[in-house]
Write a protein that holds these residues in place. Structure first.
Motif, PDB file in Angstrom:
ATOM      1  N   ALA A 175     -53.082  -2.189 -21.498  1.00 22.22           N
ATOM      2  CA  ALA A 175     -53.139  -2.960 -20.246  1.00 22.22           C
ATOM      3  C   ALA A 175     -52.143  -2.417 -19.223  1.00 22.22           C
ATOM      4  O   ALA A 175     -52.468  -2.261 -18.037  1.00 22.22           O
ATOM      5  N   ASP A 176     -50.923  -2.111 -19.673  1.00 21.73           N
ATOM      6  CA  ASP A 176     -49.909  -1.611 -18.741  1.00 21.73           C
ATOM      7  C   ASP A 176     -50.269  -0.220 -18.225  1.00 21.73           C
ATOM      8  O   ASP A 176     -50.099   0.081 -17.034  1.00 21.73           O
ATOM      9  N   GLY A 204     -53.413  -0.582 -16.009  1.00 23.77           N
ATOM     10  CA  GLY A 204     -53.085  -1.382 -14.828  1.00 23.77           C
ATOM     11  C   GLY A 204     -52.338  -0.597 -13.772  1.00 23.77           C
ATOM     12  O   GLY A 204     -52.419  -0.908 -12.577  1.00 23.77           O
ATOM     13  N   PRO A 256     -51.589  -4.376  -8.463  1.00 23.26           N
ATOM     14  CA  PRO A 256     -52.462  -4.830  -9.562  1.00 23.26           C
ATOM     15  C   PRO A 256     -51.832  -4.654 -10.942  1.00 23.26           C
ATOM     16  O   PRO A 256     -52.024  -5.488 -11.824  1.00 23.26           O
ATOM     17  N   GLY A 257     -51.082  -3.577 -11.142  1.00 23.87           N
ATOM     18  CA  GLY A 257     -50.407  -3.365 -12.417  1.00 23.87           C
ATOM     19  C   GLY A 257     -49.387  -4.446 -12.698  1.00 23.87           C
ATOM     20  O   GLY A 257     -49.268  -4.939 -13.835  1.00 23.87           O
ATOM     21  N   LEU A 279     -51.335  -7.642 -13.560  1.00 20.99           N
ATOM     22  CA  LEU A 279     -51.959  -7.564 -14.880  1.00 20.99           C
ATOM     23  C   LEU A 279     -50.920  -7.707 -15.993  1.00 20.99           C
ATOM     24  O   LEU A 279     -51.168  -8.385 -17.000  1.00 20.99           O
ATOM     25  N   THR A 280     -49.751  -7.105 -15.819  1.00 20.31           N
ATOM     26  CA  THR A 280     -48.703  -7.213 -16.839  1.00 20.31           C
ATOM     27  C   THR A 280     -48.191  -8.641 -16.952  1.00 20.31           C
ATOM     28  O   THR A 280     -47.981  -9.159 -18.054  1.00 20.31           O
ATOM     29  N   LEU A 307     -49.848 -11.375 -16.180  1.00 17.24           N
ATOM     30  CA  LEU A 307     -50.923 -12.157 -16.797  1.00 17.24           C
ATOM     31  C   LEU A 307     -50.998 -11.881 -18.296  1.00 17.24           C
ATOM     32  O   LEU A 307     -51.141 -12.813 -19.110  1.00 17.24           O
ATOM     33  N   ARG A 308     -50.890 -10.617 -18.681  1.00 11.37           N
ATOM     34  CA  ARG A 308     -50.943 -10.270 -20.098  1.00 11.37           C
ATOM     35  C   ARG A 308     -49.819 -10.928 -20.885  1.00 11.37           C
ATOM     36  O   ARG A 308     -50.030 -11.491 -21.963  1.00 11.37           O
TER      37      ARG A 308
END
Length: 489
Positions: free
Chosen positions: A36-37, A40, A125-126, A129-130, A132-133
């Protein structure tokens, strides 16, 4: 010669199978986090750079992904503890800023003429996303731990009194990863709990028997299938004794954790230093001045003003509903006690009949709350509209005027009544060392469903561990707590 741990060859018992499943889950979570990271940061950077015709978009994207992973690894974001951490936003924001700096330096050194504004935009966005993850992983692990899954089996070592204290503190919460499966007590005294005690350590840890501590503890850990050893503080657990025990455990591949005897101290307040071979733990106080406090004061005043303007139509609707359904004024004020025992007039929308205060004495025997608070789930003084307002916490909105006036903060402990404060002890008075809040840990953790001890514990945690980032987190959780309505009566 076979080690003590090796003499008890572990079969695939249910506990061992559960541990293996837990490790498999951890590996999958680590893989998801890394993927994800990386994606992202890499995908948005490549897409934005390509769309804006930046030079070498693929190289810049690869550098962004590598920088994001490198910074995360350098700050231990992929360790076991961090993967199941609190999901706080501020540390990840600092990581993001670090990545921007690293990427800028690399681009300068490599002579890649990429726009700074483009890099900032592409990395947003990265960051999202991090964050949120981390929050999803944290929530997932909390859920499985409450179902007694994904837990670490702990062997607890120490004197009986210290062991009882540790067990009591661990029992207060169910969202941590530790389950104590047994103890290795110092001396012959028993604990107040039903903790299994397969073996004991001698009082004299520096004598010949103390040299066999490691053998005894390893045998207990193998018998109980514990994968972590906790050492509780005490007079009999000297530094030399703990050191020898650490050697024995680490040589057999088992983890050791030392409990320093502190209660509810956030990690951001702890600093470790060295002095003459000693490890010194510094406990920083919560911020009471400086930039974080200035940010809080600014957020309080500006936030209260904006909310009053935005919610003006809602104020009018609520006021009309109160006036049309019951006799009496729209607003209700009550003397509450604020910071440093200073009384102030707190405003609310009226949710009870006008004679509610005179009726309280007759209802004292019906109080459903322990401690200094007075709460009745089906309070006969509450009007029909009042029940709706309380369910949605709309009755609290006029306290925005108190925030604007400086009597209260947006986030803080619940403001108590003077008669409640008269019953406070020295520990409970600590709640009043900061401004009371419109919302707080009490409001987002169950409100009136909490016991008095739980309420005090949450408020003391807020006072001792306050940070601006924690305030933002409470404000975000308030929206969910209002929609949930649990404990609102």
């Amino acid at each position: 010669m076979t080690s003590p741990a090796g003499t008890a060859k572990l079969e695939r018992t249910p506990q061992r199978r559960e541990e293996e499943r837990h490790r498999s889950t951890e590996q999958r979570l680590l893989q998801v986090a890394l993927a994800a990271d990386l994606l992202g940061a890499l995908v948005p950077m490549g897409a934005v750079c390509a769309a804006t015709r930046q030079p070498q978009p693929l190289l810049v994207a690869a550098l962004a992904g590598a920088a994001w992973l490198a910074v995360g690894a350098a700050k231990n974001r992929y360790s076991r503890d961090e993967l199941g951490g609190s999901g706080a936003v501020l540390p990840i924001l600092l990581d993001w800023l670090t990545v921007l700096g690293v990427l800028a330096v690399i681009c300068v050194v490599a002579r890649i003429d990429v726009s700074t504004e483009i890099c900032v935009l592409a990395l947003v966005p990265g960051l999202a996303l991090t964050v949120l993850r981390r929050k999803l992983v944290h929530r997932y692990l909390q859920g499985v731990r409450r179902r007694a899954q994904a837990l670490r089996r702990v062997l607890l070592i120490g004197e009986p009194g210290a062991v009882d204290l540790v067990l009591e503190e661990l029992a207060h919460r169910t969202d941590h990863e530790y389950v104590v499966v047994g103890g290795c007590l110092v001396g012959e005294e028993d604990t107040d709990s039903a903790l299994p005690v397969p073996a004991r350590l001698t009082f004299d840890g520096d004598g010949p028997d103390g040299a066999r501590d490691g053998e005894t503890v390893l045998r207990c850990a193998a018998e109980l299938e514990a994968d972590l050893v906790f050492v509780a503080p005490g007079r009999r657990m000297s530094a030399a004794r703990v050191r020898r025990l650490a050697w024995a455990l680490h040589d057999e591949g088992r983890d050791l954790a030392i409990l320093p005897g502190l209660i509810d101290v956030s990690r951001h307040r702890v600093r470790l230093t060295k002095a003459a071979g000693l490890t010194v733990m510094h406990i920083d106080p919560a911020a009471r001045r400086g930039l974080p406090v200035l940010l809080k004061q600014t957020t309080d005043r500006v936030g209260a003003l904006l909310l009053l303007v935005l919610l003006a139509p809602l104020f009018a609707v609520v006021a009309a509903a109160i006036r049309l359904t019951s006799a009496g004024p729209v607003f209700y004020w009550q003397i509450r006690v604020g910071r440093d025992l200073r009384p102030f007039r707190m405003w609310k929308f009226r949710t009870m009949v006008v004679t509610a205060d005179r009726m309280r004495a007759a209802l004292e025997s019906a109080n459903e709350h322990d401690g200094a608070m007075f709460k009745i789930r089906r309070d006969p003084r509450v009007t029909r509209v009042g029940r709706v307002l309380r369910r949605l916490s709309l009755d609290e909105l006029p306290q925005l005027f108190n925030v604007l006036a400086g009597h209260m903060s947006l986030v803080g402990p619940r403001p108590p009544l003077p008669e409640e404060v008269e019953r406070y002890d020295g520990t409970e008075l600590r709640r009043l060392s900061v401004k009371p809040g419109l919302t707080g840990l009490w409001q987002v953790s169950g409100r009136s469903d909490l016991s008095w001890d739980e309420t005090v514990r949450l408020d003391l945690s807020y006072v001792d561990n306050w940070s601006y980032g924690r305030d933002i987190g409470v404000l975000a959780r308030t929206v969910r707590a209002v929609l949930d309505g649990r404990g609102a009566y």
